[in-house]
Design a protein around this motif. Structure first.
Motif, PDB file in Angstrom:
ATOM      1  N   GLY A  97       0.809  -1.206   0.000  1.00  0.00           N
ATOM      2  CA  GLY A  97       0.000   0.000   0.000  1.00  0.00           C
ATOM      3  C   GLY A  97       0.845   1.259   0.000  1.00  0.00           C
ATOM      4  N   PRO A  98       0.255   2.399  -0.294  1.00  0.00           N
ATOM      5  CA  PRO A  98       0.991   3.662  -0.395  1.00  0.00           C
ATOM      6  C   PRO A  98       1.630   4.069   0.927  1.00  0.00           C
ATOM      7  CG  PRO A  98      -1.376   4.045  -0.420  1.00  0.00           C
ATOM      8  CD  PRO A  98      -1.188   2.573  -0.533  1.00  0.00           C
ATOM      9  N   PHE A  99       2.896   4.463   0.874  1.00  0.00           N
ATOM     10  CA  PHE A  99       3.645   4.841   2.066  1.00  0.00           C
ATOM     11  C   PHE A  99       3.668   6.354   2.263  1.00  0.00           C
ATOM     12  CE2 PHE A  99       5.455   0.690   1.066  1.00  0.00           C
ATOM     13  CZ  PHE A  99       5.538   0.106   2.310  1.00  0.00           C
ATOM     14  N   GLY A 100       3.914   6.754   3.506  1.00  0.00           N
ATOM     15  CA  GLY A 100       4.245   8.128   3.852  1.00  0.00           C
ATOM     16  C   GLY A 100       3.363   9.177   3.227  1.00  0.00           C
ATOM     17  N   SER A 101       4.011  10.066   2.480  1.00  0.00           N
ATOM     18  CA  SER A 101       3.308  11.222   1.934  1.00  0.00           C
ATOM     19  C   SER A 101       2.377  10.870   0.789  1.00  0.00           C
ATOM     20  CB  SER A 101       4.315  12.267   1.459  1.00  0.00           C
ATOM     21  OG  SER A 101       5.157  11.725   0.453  1.00  0.00           O
ATOM     22  N   LYS A 134      -1.780  10.703   3.032  1.00  0.00           N
ATOM     23  CA  LYS A 134      -1.778  11.203   4.398  1.00  0.00           C
ATOM     24  C   LYS A 134      -3.154  11.075   5.027  1.00  0.00           C
ATOM     25  CE  LYS A 134       1.817  14.624   3.395  1.00  0.00           C
ATOM     26  NZ  LYS A 134       2.146  16.073   3.344  1.00  0.00           N
ATOM     27  N   LYS A 135      -3.178  10.966   6.336  1.00  0.00           N
ATOM     28  CA  LYS A 135      -4.441  10.832   7.061  1.00  0.00           C
ATOM     29  C   LYS A 135      -5.376  11.996   6.766  1.00  0.00           C
ATOM     30  CE  LYS A 135      -6.235   9.858  11.694  1.00  0.00           C
ATOM     31  NZ  LYS A 135      -5.873   9.655  13.130  1.00  0.00           N
ATOM     32  N   ARG A 151     -14.317   2.204   6.251  1.00  0.00           N
ATOM     33  CA  ARG A 151     -14.282   3.348   7.168  1.00  0.00           C
ATOM     34  C   ARG A 151     -13.438   4.493   6.630  1.00  0.00           C
ATOM     35  NH1 ARG A 151     -11.902   3.259  11.495  1.00  0.00           N
ATOM     36  NH2 ARG A 151     -10.483   1.513  11.175  1.00  0.00           N
ATOM     37  N   MET A 152     -12.764   4.262   5.508  1.00  0.00           N
ATOM     38  CA  MET A 152     -11.896   5.300   4.950  1.00  0.00           C
ATOM     39  C   MET A 152     -12.180   5.449   3.458  1.00  0.00           C
ATOM     40  SD  MET A 152      -8.238   4.596   6.857  1.00  0.00           S
ATOM     41  CE  MET A 152      -7.820   3.224   5.795  1.00  0.00           C
ATOM     42  N   TRP A 153     -12.092   6.696   2.981  1.00  0.00           N
ATOM     43  CA  TRP A 153     -12.350   6.975   1.572  1.00  0.00           C
ATOM     44  C   TRP A 153     -11.393   8.061   1.083  1.00  0.00           C
ATOM     45  CZ3 TRP A 153     -15.891   6.426   5.410  1.00  0.00           C
ATOM     46  CH2 TRP A 153     -16.824   5.402   5.284  1.00  0.00           C
ATOM     47  N   ILE A 154     -11.251   8.117  -0.242  1.00  0.00           N
ATOM     48  CA  ILE A 154     -10.476   9.200  -0.858  1.00  0.00           C
ATOM     49  C   ILE A 154     -11.312   9.806  -1.980  1.00  0.00           C
ATOM     50  CG2 ILE A 154      -8.174   8.316  -0.316  1.00  0.00           C
ATOM     51  CD1 ILE A 154      -8.119   7.067  -3.130  1.00  0.00           C
ATOM     52  N   ILE A 162      -8.857   1.201  -3.288  1.00  0.00           N
ATOM     53  CA  ILE A 162      -7.412   1.034  -3.199  1.00  0.00           C
ATOM     54  C   ILE A 162      -7.062   0.413  -1.854  1.00  0.00           C
ATOM     55  CG2 ILE A 162      -6.968   3.040  -4.689  1.00  0.00           C
ATOM     56  CD1 ILE A 162      -5.957   4.470  -2.072  1.00  0.00           C
ATOM     57  N   ILE A 163      -5.818  -0.063  -1.732  1.00  0.00           N
ATOM     58  CA  ILE A 163      -5.331  -0.592  -0.465  1.00  0.00           C
ATOM     59  C   ILE A 163      -4.642   0.521   0.331  1.00  0.00           C
ATOM     60  CG2 ILE A 163      -5.083  -2.993  -1.150  1.00  0.00           C
ATOM     61  CD1 ILE A 163      -2.125  -2.410  -1.757  1.00  0.00           C
ATOM     62  N   SER A 164      -4.633   0.355   1.655  1.00  0.00           N
ATOM     63  CA  SER A 164      -3.929   1.301   2.521  1.00  0.00           C
ATOM     64  C   SER A 164      -2.501   0.820   2.723  1.00  0.00           C
ATOM     65  CB  SER A 164      -4.639   1.408   3.871  1.00  0.00           C
ATOM     66  OG  SER A 164      -4.477   0.195   4.589  1.00  0.00           O
ATOM     67  N   THR A 165      -1.724   1.588   3.437  1.00  0.00           N
ATOM     68  CA  THR A 165      -0.317   1.252   3.668  1.00  0.00           C
ATOM     69  C   THR A 165      -0.138  -0.029   4.455  1.00  0.00           C
ATOM     70  OG1 THR A 165       1.784   2.137   4.491  1.00  0.00           O
ATOM     71  CG2 THR A 165      -0.173   2.601   5.801  1.00  0.00           C
ATOM     72  N   ASN A 166      -1.171  -0.462   5.185  1.00  0.00           N
ATOM     73  CA  ASN A 166      -1.063  -1.645   6.036  1.00  0.00           C
ATOM     74  C   ASN A 166      -1.301  -2.956   5.293  1.00  0.00           C
ATOM     75  OD1 ASN A 166      -0.649  -0.146   8.462  1.00  0.00           O
ATOM     76  ND2 ASN A 166      -2.834   0.339   8.486  1.00  0.00           N
TER      77      ASN A 166
END
Length: 398
Positions: free
Chosen positions: A218-222, A225-226, A253-256, A296-300
């Motif tokens: 999944g996407p890292f760091g910048s 962002k939260k 629970r999360m969206w972009i 999409i997938i998260s960094t985790n």
């Protein structure tokens, strides 16, 4: 017409306490906060501890028909009634132990009351502590309960018990389907450690759709962002969207935003992708089924995408049912997960049955999932019926 309400403290007695370290000499049975299944509202996991190693919270001696109310995180409603098999055990002081006075309060009536949304809301409202909310025993006992005559309490409890039994039976049937699938897997493929069918051993990286898309962290760091997450839009998969049985869990629970998705499209998820947690409970995985919806997938998470020669459901079932015993996924000294990376996945070796046999298993899984969906829909109806009965019962309308 509703019943009058009485503080719980006027209807219960105090339970006895002891110190296993001081008074005990051998072992004792301990009901910890983790001992209660918050879904089933039952004591399901007892610890047996040496008295010399008793935790400081191990103090309360419980009896049959005591009602346990977890005082930490009251929103989770960790409640249970003490069964005959738990009589005399020691409970954590993290529970408020409600021991009904028999001449005043029916234990089952009390138990059904502490499961209601009204009671939960009252406890949440009086809880203190932002990161670790809790209520005191005094606040639990100061809360009120509808108080009809004892005979009416018994009648109401019997009706709610019957309705709850129907829910329990349906819930058990759903769990048995999961058990059946696991048994079917081992019947068809055998234990992958002993490999009784002598399937050829293959390496996971052989089955990636291609080198570029086969695995993706999944996407890292910048990159994400939260502060860029929004309240609706394109879903972002996280660890809590995968359960321990190898299935996806909704809702998200999360969206972009759409604009952000355009920048992160390389992390997108399509039907059939295998999603694996690499943080928290490392190694949980499921097969994504999005029906064409973008996500999409998260960094985790790690996304794994196979070609046509390996069915995702076979691999996920293999790794879920065998709990990491396959392919050195567990790398710690005690068999615990220490990390998850694409490099670890690349090297996993596992028994490879014929694709025809994999398809046969996939068909069985699909049929079982269809049955499970019907059962879950029925269970939702039973839950709604039970909630309605609860509301009517405690409002004197039953």
């Amino acid at each position: 017409m509703g019943f009058s309400e009485v503080p719980l403290g006027e209807l219960v007695r105090k339970c006895a306490t002891w110190s296993p370290k001081v008074s005990g000499s051998e072992k004792f049975d301990y009901i910890d906060l983790s001992s209660v299944d918050k879904g089933k509202k039952e004591v399901t996991a007892i610890e047996q501890l040496l008295c010399s190693e008793a935790p400081s919270r191990a103090r309360q001696l419980v009896k049959e028909n005591d009602v346990l109310v977890a005082t930490v995180r009251p929103n989770l409603n960790g409640v249970a009634i003490v069964g005959k098999e738990h009589d005399g055990m020691t409970a954590s002081t993290g529970y408020c132990v409600l021991r009904p006075i028999p001449e005043k309060l029916n234990p089952r009536f009390l138990f059904h009351w502490v499961k209601t949304g009204i009671f939960v809301k009252r406890m949440v409202n009086v809880a203190s502590g932002a990161n670790y909310p809790a209520v005191s025993d005094a606040k639990v006992k100061a809360s009120t309960i509808p108080f009809p005559p004892l005979v009416e309490q018994e009648r109401i409890a019997a009706i709610l018990d019957q309705a709850d039994t129907l829910r329990g039976n349906r819930r058990e049937a759903v769990e048995q389907l999961d058990t059946l699938l696991k048994s079917t897997f081992f019947d068809m493929f055998g234990d992958p450690i002993t490999n009784p069918h002598n399937f050829p051993m293959r390496t996971l990286s052989e089955f990636y759709i291609n080198k570029k898309e086969g695995t993706k962290c999944g996407p890292f760091g910048s990159a994400l962002k939260k502060g860029e997450l929004v309240t609706s839009g394109i879903p972002v998969w996280n660890m809590d969207n995968i359960d321990s049985t190898g299935r996806m869990v909704l809702p998200f629970r999360m969206w972009i935003t759409d604009d952000k998705f355009q920048k992160l499209e390389s992390y997108s998820v399509v039907n059939g992708d295998v999603l694996i947690s690499r943080a928290g409970t490392v190694g949980k995985m499921c097969v994504a089924a999005m029906g064409g919806e973008r996500s999409i997938i998260s960094t985790n998470l790690i996304r794994v995408r196979f070609g046509a020669d390996l069915l995702p459901i076979y691999f996920v079932s293999l790794m879920t049912y065998c709990k990491g015993r396959v392919g050195r996924l567990k790398t710690g000294p005690d068999g615990a997960f220490t990390h998850m990376s694409t490099g670890v996945l690349d090297k996993i070796k596992f028994p490879y049955p014929s694709i025809d046999l994999q398809y046969r298993f996939a068909a069985i899984v699909e049929s079982a999932e269809q049955q499970k969906a019907l059962m879950c829909a029925h269970l939702a109806e039973l839950d709604a019926l039970f909630a309605s009965l609860q509301h009517r019962a405690f409002n004197g309308e039953l």
